[in-house]
Write an enzyme that holds these catalytic residues in place. Structure first.
Site, PDB file in Angstrom:
ATOM      1  N   ASP A  64      40.514  -4.381  50.881  1.00  9.26           N
ATOM      2  CA  ASP A  64      40.050  -3.170  50.502  1.00  9.26           C
ATOM      3  C   ASP A  64      39.697  -2.373  51.686  1.00  9.26           C
ATOM      4  O   ASP A  64      38.870  -1.264  51.686  1.00  9.26           O
ATOM      5  CB  ASP A  64      38.804  -3.176  49.536  1.00  9.26           C
ATOM      6  CG  ASP A  64      39.022  -3.847  48.200  1.00  9.26           C
ATOM      7  OD1 ASP A  64      40.178  -4.101  47.980  1.00  9.26           O
ATOM      8  OD2 ASP A  64      37.881  -4.031  47.447  1.00  9.26           O
ATOM      9  N   HIS A  94      33.055  -9.189  48.029  1.00  7.37           N
ATOM     10  CA  HIS A  94      32.981  -8.551  46.877  1.00  7.37           C
ATOM     11  C   HIS A  94      33.393  -9.481  45.692  1.00  7.37           C
ATOM     12  O   HIS A  94      34.564 -10.331  45.934  1.00  7.37           O
ATOM     13  CB  HIS A  94      33.600  -7.170  46.480  1.00  7.37           C
ATOM     14  CG  HIS A  94      33.152  -6.070  47.378  1.00  7.37           C
ATOM     15  ND1 HIS A  94      33.713  -4.934  47.874  1.00  7.37           N
ATOM     16  CD2 HIS A  94      31.612  -5.999  47.808  1.00  7.37           C
ATOM     17  CE1 HIS A  94      32.766  -4.134  48.461  1.00  7.37           C
ATOM     18  NE2 HIS A  94      31.478  -4.731  48.360  1.00  7.37           N
ATOM     19  N   HIS A 109      36.681 -10.089  52.152  1.00  9.21           N
ATOM     20  CA  HIS A 109      35.538  -9.711  52.095  1.00  9.21           C
ATOM     21  C   HIS A 109      34.888 -10.338  50.723  1.00  9.21           C
ATOM     22  O   HIS A 109      35.504 -10.846  50.001  1.00  9.21           O
ATOM     23  CB  HIS A 109      35.194  -8.421  52.252  1.00  9.21           C
ATOM     24  CG  HIS A 109      35.748  -7.572  50.926  1.00  9.21           C
ATOM     25  ND1 HIS A 109      37.148  -7.438  50.589  1.00  9.21           N
ATOM     26  CD2 HIS A 109      35.325  -6.665  50.192  1.00  9.21           C
ATOM     27  CE1 HIS A 109      37.444  -6.639  49.742  1.00  9.21           C
ATOM     28  NE2 HIS A 109      36.112  -6.140  49.358  1.00  9.21           N
ATOM     29  N   HIS A 165      44.400  -3.411  45.674  1.00  9.26           N
ATOM     30  CA  HIS A 165      44.337  -2.419  44.324  1.00  9.26           C
ATOM     31  C   HIS A 165      45.323  -1.635  44.268  1.00  9.26           C
ATOM     32  O   HIS A 165      45.820  -1.120  45.163  1.00  9.26           O
ATOM     33  CB  HIS A 165      43.020  -1.703  44.683  1.00  9.26           C
ATOM     34  CG  HIS A 165      41.873  -2.410  44.421  1.00  9.26           C
ATOM     35  ND1 HIS A 165      41.310  -2.690  43.067  1.00  9.26           N
ATOM     36  CD2 HIS A 165      40.853  -2.947  45.365  1.00  9.26           C
ATOM     37  CE1 HIS A 165      40.055  -3.656  43.201  1.00  9.26           C
ATOM     38  NE2 HIS A 165      39.855  -3.749  44.655  1.00  9.26           N
TER      39      HIS A 165
HETATM   40 ZN   LIG Z   1      35.791  -4.624  47.534  1.00  9.22          ZN
END
Ligand SMILES: [Zn+2]
Length: 239
Positions: free
Chosen positions: A130, A57, A55, A168
């Site tokens: 994410d 980000h 994505h 993450h």
């Molecule tokens: Zn993200």
């Protein structure tokens, strides 16, 4: 055989390096920062062939242009003008290749509207960005609870042993929230203790597996999208 190596970046991101020994090809998934990736490539004497973005980000794409300039790699990701240097737009049903291995793309909107995941069925590995985290899920920045709930279920519909590579290290905070929301779930209690031990030792808690998430992820286990939505809202302010 695909080798998957974590490259820690920023405070809690993992950039995943994927290496195919037989072809010598290397891909990096979601390089938010170029410097640690270049260092790891150099240490392993691997040459970068491709970037795959899940994505747009910046903590997932910020290293795109520097890595492309340094290595001449190609960049694939969801069709978005916000993905710097993109060469190949991926959508549901698209394929990516590393050596002889073919990965398939699924769309998993929720965290962003154009989020994708990449699945290698034969290797039983998936890069989920994410969307799903160990014992948790991404925040709903662009999508609806309905979209995110459906996306999580696409991922946990994969075979039990599938290894899920999240972007993450959020597992400890997620495990605490999971224990708060399902205090009588023994699998969650046990996993919280294990995650506390790993983090105290400075160790990574990923990848996770589909089976582990079905047993210990309250967002996956929610009985309805309404329950999912209220859990997500509660987690947003959980400390
Ligand atoms: Zn993200």
């Amino acid at each position: 055989m695909l080798q998957v190596i974590p490259v820690p970046a920023f405070s809690d991101n993992y950039i995943w390096l994927v290496h195919d020994e037989s072809s010598g090809q290397t891909v990096v998934v979601d390089p938010g920062d170029a410097a640690p990736v270049l260092e790891e490539l150099q240490a392993r004497a691997w040459r970068l062939h491709q970037i795959w973005n899940t994505h747009w980000h910046p903590d997932h794409t910020g290293g795109n242009l520097a890595l492309k300039a340094a290595t001449g790699c190609t960049i694939s990701g969801p069709d978005s003008p916000r993905i710097a240097g993109e060469d190949v737009a991926l959508r549901e049903g698209s394929e990516v290749r590393i050596g002889d291995h073919v990965g398939r793309v699924i769309e998993v909107p929720g965290h962003t509207l154009d989020h994708i995941a990449i699945i290698f069925d034969e290797q039983q590995i998936a890069f989920v960005g994410d969307t799903l985290f160990a014992m948790g899920c991404g925040r709903l920045f662009e999508g609806t609870p309905e979209q995110m709930f459906a996306s999580l279920h696409k991922l946990v519909g994969l075979p039990d042993q599938t290894q899920l590579y999240c972007a993450h290290e959020y597992t400890l905070s997620n495990a605490r929230f999971a224990a708060h929301s399902e205090p009588n779930n023994a699998a969650i209690t046990a996993r919280l203790a294990e995650v506390e031990r790993l983090r105290a030792a400075g160790e990574i808690t990923l990848p996770t597996s589909v089976a582990q998430e079905r047993d210990t992820n309250p967002f996956v286990r929610a009985a309805s999208v309404e329950t999912f939505a209220s859990l997500r809202a509660e987690k947003d302010s959980f400390r």
